[in-house]
Motif scaffolding. Sequence first.
Motif, PDB file in Angstrom:
ATOM      1  N   VAL A   1      -0.855   0.149   2.120  1.00 20.82           N
ATOM      2  CA  VAL A   1       0.169   0.825   2.936  1.00 20.82           C
ATOM      3  C   VAL A   1       1.534   0.790   2.244  1.00 20.82           C
ATOM      4  CG1 VAL A   1      -0.978   0.542   5.166  1.00 20.82           C
ATOM      5  CG2 VAL A   1       0.456  -1.315   4.291  1.00 20.82           C
ATOM      6  N   GLY A   2       1.512   0.670   0.908  1.00 24.20           N
ATOM      7  CA  GLY A   2       2.748   0.741   0.141  1.00 24.20           C
ATOM      8  C   GLY A   2       3.437  -0.579  -0.146  1.00 24.20           C
ATOM      9  N   GLY A   3       2.769  -1.683   0.104  1.00 22.27           N
ATOM     10  CA  GLY A   3       3.374  -2.995  -0.121  1.00 22.27           C
ATOM     11  C   GLY A   3       2.819  -3.702  -1.353  1.00 22.27           C
ATOM     12  N   ASP A   4       3.057  -4.992  -1.428  1.00 26.49           N
ATOM     13  CA  ASP A   4       2.558  -5.800  -2.543  1.00 26.49           C
ATOM     14  C   ASP A   4       1.038  -5.939  -2.482  1.00 26.49           C
ATOM     15  OD1 ASP A   4       5.140  -6.216  -3.409  1.00 26.49           O
ATOM     16  OD2 ASP A   4       5.376  -8.155  -2.392  1.00 26.49           O
ATOM     17  N   ASP A   5       0.477  -6.325  -3.606  1.00 30.26           N
ATOM     18  CA  ASP A   5      -0.964  -6.612  -3.659  1.00 30.26           C
ATOM     19  C   ASP A   5      -1.179  -8.007  -3.069  1.00 30.26           C
ATOM     20  OD1 ASP A   5      -3.620  -6.900  -4.175  1.00 30.26           O
ATOM     21  OD2 ASP A   5      -3.456  -6.836  -6.360  1.00 30.26           O
ATOM     22  N   ALA A   6      -1.299  -8.058  -1.762  1.00 33.52           N
ATOM     23  CA  ALA A   6      -1.436  -9.334  -1.052  1.00 33.52           C
ATOM     24  C   ALA A   6      -2.218  -9.123   0.232  1.00 33.52           C
ATOM     25  CB  ALA A   6      -0.060  -9.926  -0.734  1.00 33.52           C
ATOM     26  N   LYS A   7      -3.004 -10.107   0.596  1.00 31.80           N
ATOM     27  CA  LYS A   7      -3.817 -10.039   1.807  1.00 31.80           C
ATOM     28  C   LYS A   7      -2.922 -10.023   3.046  1.00 31.80           C
ATOM     29  CE  LYS A   7      -7.598 -12.447   4.196  1.00 31.80           C
ATOM     30  NZ  LYS A   7      -8.478 -13.632   4.186  1.00 31.80           N
ATOM     31  N   ILE A   8      -3.254  -9.192   4.008  1.00 27.78           N
ATOM     32  CA  ILE A   8      -2.509  -9.124   5.266  1.00 27.78           C
ATOM     33  C   ILE A   8      -3.000 -10.219   6.204  1.00 27.78           C
ATOM     34  CG2 ILE A   8      -1.932  -7.721   7.279  1.00 27.78           C
ATOM     35  CD1 ILE A   8      -2.533  -5.234   5.563  1.00 27.78           C
ATOM     36  N   ARG A   9      -2.072 -11.033   6.676  1.00 27.84           N
ATOM     37  CA  ARG A   9      -2.429 -12.068   7.653  1.00 27.84           C
ATOM     38  C   ARG A   9      -1.996 -11.587   9.040  1.00 27.84           C
ATOM     39  NH1 ARG A   9      -1.792 -15.091   3.002  1.00 27.84           N
ATOM     40  NH2 ARG A   9       0.487 -15.124   3.095  1.00 27.84           N
ATOM     41  N   LEU A  10      -2.923 -11.660   9.979  1.00 26.76           N
ATOM     42  CA  LEU A  10      -2.747 -11.064  11.302  1.00 26.76           C
ATOM     43  C   LEU A  10      -2.481 -12.107  12.381  1.00 26.76           C
ATOM     44  CD1 LEU A  10      -5.879  -8.749  11.059  1.00 26.76           C
ATOM     45  CD2 LEU A  10      -3.524  -8.042  10.687  1.00 26.76           C
TER      46      LEU A  10
ATOM     47  N   TYR B   1      -5.179  -3.973  12.295  1.00 31.37           N
ATOM     48  CA  TYR B   1      -5.622  -4.949  13.296  1.00 31.37           C
ATOM     49  C   TYR B   1      -7.124  -4.889  13.589  1.00 31.37           C
ATOM     50  CZ  TYR B   1      -1.398  -7.463  14.408  1.00 31.37           C
ATOM     51  OH  TYR B   1      -0.322  -8.309  14.324  1.00 31.37           O
ATOM     52  N   SER B   2      -7.764  -3.803  13.205  1.00 27.71           N
ATOM     53  CA  SER B   2      -9.222  -3.747  13.360  1.00 27.71           C
ATOM     54  C   SER B   2      -9.942  -4.275  12.120  1.00 27.71           C
ATOM     55  CB  SER B   2      -9.668  -2.305  13.634  1.00 27.71           C
ATOM     56  OG  SER B   2      -9.417  -1.487  12.499  1.00 27.71           O
ATOM     57  N   GLY B   3      -9.166  -4.492  11.040  1.00 28.37           N
ATOM     58  CA  GLY B   3      -9.748  -5.045   9.813  1.00 28.37           C
ATOM     59  C   GLY B   3     -10.161  -4.004   8.779  1.00 28.37           C
ATOM     60  N   LYS B   4      -9.852  -2.721   9.028  1.00 29.07           N
ATOM     61  CA  LYS B   4     -10.195  -1.672   8.067  1.00 29.07           C
ATOM     62  C   LYS B   4      -9.229  -1.675   6.878  1.00 29.07           C
ATOM     63  CE  LYS B   4     -12.193   1.261  11.660  1.00 29.07           C
ATOM     64  NZ  LYS B   4     -11.973   2.454  12.506  1.00 29.07           N
ATOM     65  N   ILE B   5      -7.988  -2.037   7.116  1.00 26.24           N
ATOM     66  CA  ILE B   5      -6.994  -2.219   6.054  1.00 26.24           C
ATOM     67  C   ILE B   5      -6.698  -3.713   5.966  1.00 26.24           C
ATOM     68  CG2 ILE B   5      -4.597  -1.812   5.343  1.00 26.24           C
ATOM     69  CD1 ILE B   5      -4.766   0.927   6.671  1.00 26.24           C
ATOM     70  N   THR B   6      -6.879  -4.282   4.776  1.00 29.59           N
ATOM     71  CA  THR B   6      -6.738  -5.744   4.652  1.00 29.59           C
ATOM     72  C   THR B   6      -5.702  -6.167   3.602  1.00 29.59           C
ATOM     73  OG1 THR B   6      -8.539  -5.814   3.029  1.00 29.59           O
ATOM     74  CG2 THR B   6      -9.130  -6.127   5.354  1.00 29.59           C
ATOM     75  N   ASN B   7      -5.162  -5.211   2.845  1.00 29.64           N
ATOM     76  CA  ASN B   7      -4.210  -5.552   1.789  1.00 29.64           C
ATOM     77  C   ASN B   7      -2.954  -4.691   1.931  1.00 29.64           C
ATOM     78  OD1 ASN B   7      -2.909  -5.580  -0.973  1.00 29.64           O
ATOM     79  ND2 ASN B   7      -4.684  -6.885  -1.426  1.00 29.64           N
TER      80      ASN B   7
END
Length: 277
Positions: A142-151, A132-138
């Motif tokens: 964190v063990g998921g798909d190679d996809a951008k995180i939408r917040l 949520y701070s934008g340091k992790i964006t994909n």
Amino acid sequence: MKTTKLKIATLLLVLIVIGCGSNESKKITVKGSDTLVILSQKWAEGFMKKNPKTTIQVTGGGSGVGIAALINGSTDIANASRPIKPGEMDQIKEKYKANVLEIACAKDGLSVFLNKENKVSELTIEQLGNIYSGKITNWKEVGGDDAKIRLYGRESSSGTFEFFKEHVVKGDFSKYVQSLPGTAAIVNAVNKDKYSVGYGGAAYAEGVKDCKVKKDAQSEGVLPSAATIKDKTYPISRYLYMYLREKPTGETKDFIDWVLSPEGQKLVVETGYFPLK
């Protein structure tokens, strides 16, 4: 004779006015936290069923909006999903020469919502803060798909926003967080977006999955439940509050007493939140 008739007519008019006054509906206004809206509506319906002469009007808008309404005198009760701030208390004390009354009315496990198709099912508090701070964006970080995180998140007037910022993000939110006007809107957005994440009151988790939350990398992931809220193993839990300008009397006191009674607390469980005891 005319004088006697006039006296009788006047007496009847007085009796009618007194009679109307005794049957007059008493109105209580409740405003604030969107987290508490559904529960407060259920409380209002249950109380009015037992007390048909009392009308309770419930509206949302966010904790900050409710407390502002309490300060300006446009609501009797302010609902809040975060504690009132010292500055807000001072404003009420200065304006009304009275101390704010704080009443804890329920508990909530603040949920992290994920799309049901998302591979990720658990995150640490630190990972959530970094997302949520934008340091992790994909998601692959964190063990998921190679996809951008939408917040998705709440607007700044929300007590949920402030609680999540203080206890999870512990800093500023990413500029890419899409602010939505209520938890129901966040759940709806996450339900339609495989690679999104949202947060809000536990009672709203419908059509999405709750993310297990870990205190740290070595801990087990925990879901919000009555048991994990009670034993404090779920790491993002909080009280929900009612605030008043002064000690309640009359119908307002009766309503609050009923909310805190076993009958009122039963509705807390039925709505998806957690009772005080």
